[in-house]
Write a protein that holds these residues in place. Structure first.
Motif, PDB file in Angstrom:
ATOM      1  N   ARG A  75       0.833  -1.204   0.000  1.00  0.00           N
ATOM      2  CA  ARG A  75       0.000   0.000   0.000  1.00  0.00           C
ATOM      3  C   ARG A  75       0.872   1.260   0.000  1.00  0.00           C
ATOM      4  NH1 ARG A  75      -5.359  -0.913   1.539  1.00  0.00           N
ATOM      5  NH2 ARG A  75      -5.481   1.221   2.324  1.00  0.00           N
ATOM      6  N   VAL A  76       1.954   1.213   0.761  1.00  0.00           N
ATOM      7  CA  VAL A  76       2.869   2.359   0.782  1.00  0.00           C
ATOM      8  C   VAL A  76       3.461   2.585  -0.596  1.00  0.00           C
ATOM      9  CG1 VAL A  76       5.075   3.194   1.671  1.00  0.00           C
ATOM     10  CG2 VAL A  76       3.415   2.201   3.236  1.00  0.00           C
ATOM     11  N   MET A  77       3.883   1.526  -1.254  1.00  0.00           N
ATOM     12  CA  MET A  77       4.487   1.664  -2.579  1.00  0.00           C
ATOM     13  C   MET A  77       3.480   2.182  -3.597  1.00  0.00           C
ATOM     14  SD  MET A  77       7.605   1.039  -2.268  1.00  0.00           S
ATOM     15  CE  MET A  77       7.886   1.200  -4.016  1.00  0.00           C
ATOM     16  N   LYS A  78       2.233   1.727  -3.479  1.00  0.00           N
ATOM     17  CA  LYS A  78       1.205   2.207  -4.397  1.00  0.00           C
ATOM     18  C   LYS A  78       0.980   3.698  -4.210  1.00  0.00           C
ATOM     19  CE  LYS A  78      -2.069   1.676  -7.441  1.00  0.00           C
ATOM     20  NZ  LYS A  78      -1.760   1.326  -8.838  1.00  0.00           N
ATOM     21  N   ALA A  79       0.878   4.116  -2.946  1.00  0.00           N
ATOM     22  CA  ALA A  79       0.693   5.543  -2.676  1.00  0.00           C
ATOM     23  C   ALA A  79       1.890   6.343  -3.148  1.00  0.00           C
ATOM     24  CB  ALA A  79       0.462   5.761  -1.171  1.00  0.00           C
ATOM     25  N   LYS A  80       3.077   5.795  -2.977  1.00  0.00           N
ATOM     26  CA  LYS A  80       4.293   6.476  -3.421  1.00  0.00           C
ATOM     27  C   LYS A  80       4.287   6.639  -4.939  1.00  0.00           C
ATOM     28  CE  LYS A  80       8.621   7.883  -2.736  1.00  0.00           C
ATOM     29  NZ  LYS A  80       8.954   9.057  -1.934  1.00  0.00           N
ATOM     30  N   ASP A  81       3.939   5.575  -5.663  1.00  0.00           N
ATOM     31  CA  ASP A  81       3.889   5.636  -7.121  1.00  0.00           C
ATOM     32  C   ASP A  81       2.932   6.723  -7.594  1.00  0.00           C
ATOM     33  OD1 ASP A  81       5.703   3.596  -7.369  1.00  0.00           O
ATOM     34  OD2 ASP A  81       4.217   2.043  -7.766  1.00  0.00           O
ATOM     35  N   GLU A  82       1.758   6.771  -7.004  1.00  0.00           N
ATOM     36  CA  GLU A  82       0.747   7.731  -7.438  1.00  0.00           C
ATOM     37  C   GLU A  82       1.185   9.157  -7.151  1.00  0.00           C
ATOM     38  OE1 GLU A  82      -2.665   6.426  -5.329  1.00  0.00           O
ATOM     39  OE2 GLU A  82      -3.209   4.876  -6.795  1.00  0.00           O
ATOM     40  N   ARG A  83       1.772   9.371  -5.988  1.00  0.00           N
ATOM     41  CA  ARG A  83       2.198  10.732  -5.650  1.00  0.00           C
ATOM     42  C   ARG A  83       3.338  11.196  -6.540  1.00  0.00           C
ATOM     43  NH1 ARG A  83       6.650  13.309  -3.805  1.00  0.00           N
ATOM     44  NH2 ARG A  83       7.071  11.698  -2.275  1.00  0.00           N
ATOM     45  N   VAL A  84       4.312  10.327  -6.784  1.00  0.00           N
ATOM     46  CA  VAL A  84       5.427  10.697  -7.653  1.00  0.00           C
ATOM     47  C   VAL A  84       4.928  10.960  -9.070  1.00  0.00           C
ATOM     48  CG1 VAL A  84       7.559   9.854  -8.719  1.00  0.00           C
ATOM     49  CG2 VAL A  84       7.176   9.511  -6.283  1.00  0.00           C
ATOM     50  N   GLU A  85       3.941  10.185  -9.499  1.00  0.00           N
ATOM     51  CA  GLU A  85       3.400  10.356 -10.852  1.00  0.00           C
ATOM     52  C   GLU A  85       2.749  11.723 -11.022  1.00  0.00           C
ATOM     53  OE1 GLU A  85      -0.190   8.467 -13.577  1.00  0.00           O
ATOM     54  OE2 GLU A  85       0.614   7.332 -11.888  1.00  0.00           O
ATOM     55  N   ILE A  86       1.878  12.089 -10.098  1.00  0.00           N
ATOM     56  CA  ILE A  86       1.202  13.379 -10.227  1.00  0.00           C
ATOM     57  C   ILE A  86       2.183  14.516 -10.005  1.00  0.00           C
ATOM     58  CG2 ILE A  86       0.456  13.401  -7.808  1.00  0.00           C
ATOM     59  CD1 ILE A  86      -1.442  14.837 -10.836  1.00  0.00           C
ATOM     60  N   ASN A  87       3.162  14.311  -9.110  1.00  0.00           N
ATOM     61  CA  ASN A  87       4.195  15.325  -8.905  1.00  0.00           C
ATOM     62  C   ASN A  87       4.951  15.597 -10.199  1.00  0.00           C
ATOM     63  OD1 ASN A  87       5.288  15.386  -5.522  1.00  0.00           O
ATOM     64  ND2 ASN A  87       5.368  17.079  -6.944  1.00  0.00           N
TER      65      ASN A  87
END
Length: 1490
Positions: free
Chosen positions: A338-350
């Motif tokens: 779950r942490v990695m998924k949230a990290k991926d999404e945040r880095v993507e939108i960033n």
């Protein structure tokens, strides 16, 4: 980028101290720890320096150098001499050859390919069947099949490939760890013997000295073995990370288009950073799988010797904890996903927001996207909070395990009727301290293996993705293209899986559903085709007259015949009518579009391009023109039919792909590293692409650096640079997708004649070679050129008709004839004879000029070669700024900034207080055990045991709260820094983004923020914990033996000196490591979106070379960072061993005074016990102090971005007064005055606007024209204040624009930029991010631009509306909730532009700026969009920058820009009447038909 929940960085030799497990426990997330790697001495040995057969003294010297890492000392001296380190200083210690990226990648690929081949062979064997005829043979085969079912073929294993590549060195390191672990148990045995020695008054001194010598030798052996164990393991880790980074990047370059849809840039970045780093960190602790068992076994054995069967009580506790270990590990693994998924999404939108910040600023959407990123960040922090609180609870659980084991063992011992004595108690305590580490590490390593397994699975899944497959040559004998009855679909429309990584069955089900949907699409399309053919055949029977070519239905499918208009579809009226459909037909009655058929992007296409042909492809927006090009490139999934491509390809994409490199490197592209650059061909490319004038304007010519994605070039310049690349590539087949739309009419004419129909089709260098060109274009005026062999008209993914210009133009019902009619209606009308003569004179002069150029071309080429050679010696112009790298100590303001962000200046005091309390509990626990063993007797044993248990329980709980406090403080500081930096980045001027690579910005938001999130607070805890342990140890030892304090003083002074000497260089190495990481992510971000161009030009090798060079630099810096830690560790451990020696010698010296007193012997034993830990405490304190300062560099870097110079305020005090005075809808009314406006993009650059003086009345329609670089687009930049004026002013309704808040100013101006940009999300979020409009309003604006039609609007639509209606049948908007992929890649460029135009229509602004707004659409759609714009903005002031002069000929005023000034500004008729630049442009446009 660092890793979440990485392996705890703790030295296994610390296992004999209480504090060690705590060090490991709270250093879980530390990634940049003491990672020693193979020294350059080993490289020297490989080169023969260590094997020259010199004297024995030389051999011993080299042995000692390698043993204590003396080879690294020159770097430390250099750092201390200069007080900083420069990149060239790293060469003092060369990067080992066997760590070279190329070498490591080759080794890994060899074994990975073998693993893939093995798996493929097993799968083929499993799928193979025998063809036996007898019943017995069938039974045997059935038996074999049953066995196969029992053991299915195993897929390729990334673990096995990595193990075969780097496993041998890793396994050998285990021997060193075995020796180290055996030596760990020498200390407790010596402690036990020393207590007995002190209790025996008659024991000789030689016995005490012997014990002292034994423990000294064992400590030295432990130090050397452990350092070189890390030495080997971290070498393996570095190689492993290198292999993964290279493999992931190379895979990204060959990823199939369908797979690219499911892999965002953020996710791929995380694979290269987080997942690769996690695997690297695992290597040094993977041996814990066996050495934890080894240590537990030996510890229990020695405990059994001391306490007998009572130690079984501790074994029972350990057995009980085993299933708990498994449960906790599984839970942590799920949370990690779950942490990695949230990290991926945040880095993507960033990444997406930072990459498209210009569009966000133009639309005044900063607040919306800032809030969107913060929402993703909040989700990420929430997941992190849960994960790390769980980690703290887990750590508390495992920290309590050795305590529970000790309590259970002592309880069993007391309940068995034994009395606890000092020697047994302290020896058992030492063994429990040793036991603490493996008991902690065993569950942790299981958890880390689970986490690494997640990363391994992610990487493996990515590496096994389908790869792009070039179209094979098939049966083609000559260079060209052949597509036969081909149907295709974009896999970008495949639904994406949401949430955490699904299981394989879910993925398989999704793939099956997608395949079913594609089959339904083909079936529905075939049924529709049959209905159309039947209707057309019936109509033909009823008609007595008609074209012969349309008399037979079978002729409609015959696309390979000669002559005449080749038509695939019936006439447009019937097609439109049949497309309406009903609900019974499987279509949505609300929209009249089949959702299944809409998946197909090409339908039964027959297309041929033979050698030497120039074929033009035309059609409406979204009809499939670019799809045809992508099909030839192999970027589209072919569902039916055959395709063949023979010969090399070059490709010009509709959105030109530009790298952050020099103009020259962008043109050479895949040939940058060629030994022999064809300078003659390079100069021809510049000439035919009209770049000579542009290069003269640049101070460094073609050595000028281009910003990321070409941000520093105009749209036309980007197009011509990309076209020059295609020319230099000298391919057999050139695919040109709409190259003429971004340039002016006269430039477009030059490009078509000199480049497309000239150099690309028939190069002057090898005129005998035939080449082919496939040109997608909306510029129909050039298609009558005799070099154009055929025109292909595409509509709704089908080839509607094809033929020569004459054939198609003469067919009255053809789509092409309609296109020409639109151009004729909207084009520039003819002029008088004088004007005609003028044009002829210009053409004649142009021919003379060409002749002169040809005669002097050899001189130019020779001069160019000379200039190029000279330019190579000169430094190229530096557009992208060097990343800021501070030197020296991290300043006090940085520490204070972190404390303030964490909650205030009280935070450091609170941290010290709580950790002081924790250490007090630890000291109290040991003292109480000593007191117990000396004073308890009989019935009082249980009372002492209960108090001992309570003290340890308090220690465990206080440790938990200390961890939670630090995590809370760290996350608060991180969140505040993130929000502050994000707010600043949304406010900085565009000049910052023009000169800063996006990868560098993303590095701040990812790697540096992660350091502040987790690494920093963990390191701080380790540092304070060790300092408190040092102070407590000194207090205990000094209290027992004051003489011992004298030996500590010089050693502590030495430690302080070593720390100062080490920290300067270590800090600089960490900074270099951080700086060198950014280019890796920047390169990935640049190339992923341009893979089609990269593959077409076969530039993969050039980019891989660039990546390997960047990776070598970063790994070299990291290698030296780890080597520095190794250098320090071995010295501190060697000198720290003296503390144990002195403690033992003091005890031996006091042997006579003790005189067998058991209490005194126990106190000396306690002092020796503490001395065993102070070595590592001092060692870790120096490391942690260095790490803490090095990690504060991340705070320093983030703080630098927080302190950047910002734009003007978004809101000004006068905004409310201005709006209340004029009324909400009345300002601005539209009057614009440029008063001596001067503008430069950056202070060091020349003026772009050079005193512009114009007055634009309110409501005026102003067309803006001029050559490339004249300053047309700069007007928009100045008006919106993306760049502030250097001098002068801009007045809007008499109000100085510089006094208005940026948010109000930009929200009142509607902008339609040249490059259409969509953001990931939905159509709704792209149109209305603030949710200000109703659905009806949004659907209405989509309808007006032709992206959405209801059945009521489709019924009865006429031919005149077909151009907009045609969008519906091919990837039109069906709902406001339609998904928009990253970058809008699931929409054509033309459709993206229509969405952008729809945004502008929503604004209802009184000032509208259109910067080449309709460049990407066909002439028919352009004309209708212009009509819509005139209707919607009838009272608005419209500024239109256009290449198609027909779109601005009805403007009220025409502004001709030249060299930053208003060369002409008047009504069109007035300008045409008096002659000048505008009239010249009109004549050129008329001649080209624009």
């Amino acid at each position: 980028m660092p890793v979440y929940g990485s392996i705890p960085k703790v030295s296994p030799e610390d296992a004999n101290t209480n504090h060690v497990a705590d060090n490991a426990l709270n250093h879980v997330a530390k990634t940049e720890e003491e990672t020693p790697l193979l020294p350059p001495a080993s490289s020297a040995a490989m080169s023969g320096n260590c094997c020259s057969g010199d004297s024995e003294k030389s051999l011993l010297s080299n042995l000692w150098t390698n043993l204590v890492f003396n080879w690294f000392t020159p770097v430390l001296y250099r750092g201390n001499d200069k007080k900083k380190l420069d990149p060239e200083d790293m060469d003092l210690v060369p990067f080992p050859h066997d760590c070279d990226t190329h070498c490591v990648a080759e080794i890994f690929y060899e074994h990975w390919r073998a693993e893939i081949a093995r798996a493929k062979k097993e799968e083929e064997a499993a799928n193979s069947t025998t063809t036996g005829t007898s019943s017995e043979q069938q039974q045997q085969q059935q038996s074999k099949d049953d066995k196969k079912k029992k053991k299915p073929p195993t897929p390729p294993s990334l673990v096995i490939a990595l193990a075969k590549s780097f496993g041998r060195e890793f396994m050998l390191a285990g021997l060193l760890k075995l020796v180290h672990d055996a030596c760990i148990f020498v200390g407790p045995q010596v402690l036990n013997a020393m207590i007995y020695y002190l209790r025996n008054a008659k024991a000789p001194m030689s016995e005490g000295l012997g014990l002292t010598a034994l423990v000294t030798v064992s400590q030295l052996a432990m130090s050397f073995c452990l350092r070189h164990y890390f030495f080997s393991c971290y070498m393996v880790g570095l190689k492993l990370r290198t292999a993964v980074v290279v493999a992931v990047y190379e895979k990204a370059l060959v990823l199939a288009a369908g797979e690219r849809q499911t892999r965002t840039v953020g996710e791929i970045t995380n694979l290269m950073s987080i997942d690769a780093k996690r695997l690297q960190d695992l290597t040094s602790y993977l041996h814990a799988i066996w050495y934890t068992v080894f240590q537990i076994t030996l510890a229990l054995f020695f405990l059994f010797q001391q306490l007998g069967a009572s130690c079984l009580g501790g074994v029972v506790v350990m057995i009980i904890m085993m299933p708990v270990t498994k449960t906790v590990a599984q839970w942590m693994g799920r949370r990690q996903k779950r942490v990695m998924k949230a990290k991926d999404e945040r880095v993507e939108i960033n990444s997406e927001v930072m990459s498209n910040i210009k569009v966000i600023k133009l639309q005044a959407w900063e607040e919306s996207f800032q809030n969107k990123i913060l929402r993703f960040r909040a989700t990420e922090m929430s997941e992190l909070w849960t994960y790390y609180v769980g980690s703290a609870a887990s750590a508390m659980l495992w920290n309590s395990t050795p305590v529970a084991v000790a309590v259970a063992t002592f309880a069993a011992y007391v309940l068995s009727g034994n009395e606890l004595e000092v020697a047994s108690a302290l020896t058992a305590l030492a063994l429990f301290d040793i036991l603490r580490f493996p008991l902690f590490m065993l569950p942790q390593i299981v958890n880390r293996i689970v986490e690494a397994g997640v990363s391994m699975a992610r990487i493996r899944s990515f590496l096994l993705c389908k790869e792009h497959e070039p179209i094979p040559p098939g049966l083609l004998q000559q260079n060209g293209v052949d597509l036969s009855y081909l149907s295709a679909a974009y896999e970008t429309r495949k639904p994406r899986l949401q949430g955490v990584d699904p299981d394989p069955k879910t993925k398989e089900l999704l793939e099956a559903q997608w395949d079913v949907a594609l089959l339904k699409s083909q079936l529905e399309d075939a049924e529709q085709k049959i209905r159309d053919l039947v209707k057309s055949a019936e109509r033909q029977k009823r008609q007595s007259t008609g074209h012969e070519s349309l008399s037979k239905p079978e002729d409609w499918e015959d696309l390979h015949g000669g002559g005449g208009v080749e038509t695939m579809e019936p006439v447009a009226e019937d097609t439109a009518a049949s497309d309406i459909g009903t609900a019974e037909d499987g279509k949505d009655p609300e929209r009249g579009v089949s959702s299944s058929a809409n998946l197909l992007c090409l339908r039964r296409v027959n297309f041929q391009c033979n050698e030497g042909e120039l074929i033009a492809v035309v059609g409406f927006v979204g009809s499939g023109k670019s799809t045809l090009i992508n099909t030839i490139l192999g970027e589209v999934r072919v569902l039916a039919g055959t395709s063949a491509v023979r010969g090399s390809l070059s490709y010009f994409s509709q959105s030109p792909f530009i790298l952050n490199a020099t103009i020259r490197d962008n043109i050479l592209f895949g040939h940058v590293n060629d030994d022999n650059i064809d300078e003659e061909r390079y100069q021809r490319a510049l000439e035919c692409c009209a770049l000579a004038h542009d290069l003269k304007m640049l101070s460094h010519g073609d050595m000028t650096e281009i910003g990321e994605r070409g941000v520093t070039l105009s749209g036309g310049q980007k197009a011509r640079v990309a076209l020059a690349r295609a020319v230099y590539h000298n391919a057999d087949v050139s695919l040109i997708d709409d190259a003429l739309s971004a340039v002016d009419a006269h430039v477009a004419k030059h490009l078509f004649h000199e480049c497309i129909a000239g150099e690309l089709l028939n190069s002057k260098a090898d005129s005998g070679k035939k080449r082919s060109v496939i040109l997608v274009t909306n510029a129909l005026q050039y298609l009558s050129h005799p070099r154009v062999n055929k025109i292909v008209v595409i509509n709704d993914g089908r080839i509607a008709e094809q033929g020569t210009h004459k054939e198609l133009a003469s067919a009255p019902d053809s789509l092409f004839a309609r296109f020409l009619a639109v151009i004729e209606e909207t084009g520039i009308k003819g002029g008088d004879d004088a004007e005609e003569d003028s044009v002829e004179d210009e053409e004649e002069a142009e021919e003379v000029d060409k002749s002169e150029r040809r005669s002097s071309i050899s001189k130019k080429r020779r001069a160019s070669i000379t200039d190029s050679t000279r330019a190579d010696k000169e430094k190229k112009t530096q557009l992208m700024t060097e990343e800021a790298r501070s030197t020296g100590h991290v300043g006090l303001p940085v520490y204070l900034a972190w404390a303030k962000a964490a909650g205030g200046y009280w935070v450091p005091f609170a941290i010290v207080l709580i950790f002081g309390s924790v250490e007090g509990m630890n000291v109290l626990s040991k003292w109480w055990l000593t007191y117990w063993s000396s004073h308890a007797s009989g019935g009082s044993q249980m009372g002492f045991l209960e108090i001992y248990a309570l003290i340890n329980l308090g220690f465990v709980i206080s440790t938990f709260f200390a961890m939670v406090l630090l995590v809370t403080i760290g996350m608060r500081a991180s969140q505040n820094f993130f929000a502050h930096m994000l707010d600043t980045m949304m406010r900085v001027p565009m000049s910052f983004f023009d000169t800063t690579p996006i990868g560098r910005i993303i590095n701040r938001f990812s790697k540096d923020m992660y350091t502040i999130d987790e690494e920093l607070v963990m390191t701080l805890r380790m540092y304070i914990r060790n300092i408190t342990q040092i102070l407590s140890t000194i207090m205990v030892i000094s209290g027992v033996s004051p003489v011992f304090t004298a030996s500590l003083i010089p050693i502590i002074l030495f430690y302080i000196r070593q720390q100062a000497f080490f920290t300067i260089t270590y800090r600089e190495l960490k900074r270099l490591d951080s700086v060198y990481r950014s280019p890796l992510y920047a390169l990935l971000g640049e190339t992923v979106d341009g893979v089609a161009s990269i593959r077409a030009f076969s530039a993969q090798n050039a980019l891989m070379t660039r990546l390997k060079n960047s990776l070598d630099k970063q790994q070299h810096a990291y290698y030296l960072t780890c080597s520095a830690q190794c250098w320090l560790a071995v010295r501190l451990e060697l000198v720290g061993t003296l503390i144990i020696t002195f403690a033992c010698l003091c005890a031996v010296a006091e042997h006579a005074s003790v005189n067998g007193n058991e209490t005194q012997a126990g106190l000396f034993g306690l002092a020796i016990s503490f001395s065993l830990s102070i070595t590592q405490s001092l060692n870790w304190s120096v490391r942690m102090a260095s790490d803490f300062e090095a990690q504060m560099v991340a705070v320093e870097r983030v703080k630098d971005y927080c302190d950047l110079t910002e734009e003007a305020d978004r809101k000004c005090d006068d905004d409310d007064r201005l709006m209340s005075k004029s009324g909400t809808d009345s300002w601005p009314r539209g009057e614009i005055i440029f008063d001596n406006a001067k503008l430069r993009y950056r202070s060091e650059l020349p003026l772009v606007l050079k005193g512009l003086d114009i007055h634009i009345p309110a409501g005026s329609k102003v067309g803006i024209v001029g050559r490339t670089g004249a300053g047309k687009s700069t007007l928009m930049i100045a008006l919106l204040r993306l760049v502030e004026l250097d001098s002068g002013r801009i007045l809007m309704d008499g109000v100085d624009a510089s006094t208005v808040g940026l948010a109000l100013l930009r929200s009142k101006i509607a902008v339609i930029p040249q490059d259409p940009v969509l953001f990931s999300g939905t159509i709704r979020s792209n149109l209305d991010p603030f949710q200000e409009f109703s659905d009806e309003t949004l659907y209405g604006v989509l309808h007006r631009v032709g992206l959405f039609f209801t059945s009521s609007t489709e019924n009865g639509r006429s031919l005149s509306s077909a151009s907009l209606a045609s969008l519906v049948s091919q990837c039109a908007v069906q709902s406001l909730e339609d998904t928009v992929s990253e970058g809008g890649i699931n929409y054509s460029v033309g459709q993206r532009q229509l969405v952008v135009i729809a945004r502008a229509l929503l604004c209802r602004a009184t000032i509208v700026i259109m910067d080449e707004a309709t460049a990407a659409v066909d002439a028919d759609t352009d004309a209708r969009i212009q009509t819509v714009m005139r209707t919607e903005f009838v009272n608005a002031t419209c500024l239109t920058v256009a290449h198609r002069l027909n779109t601005i000929m009805d403007s009220d005023l025409i502004l001709v820009m030249d060299d930053g000034r208003a060369a002409e500004f008047d009504k069109p008729k007035a300008l045409l009447g008096r002659g000048g630049m505008f009239r010249d442009l009109v004549q050129a446009s008329k001649n080209t038909g624009m």
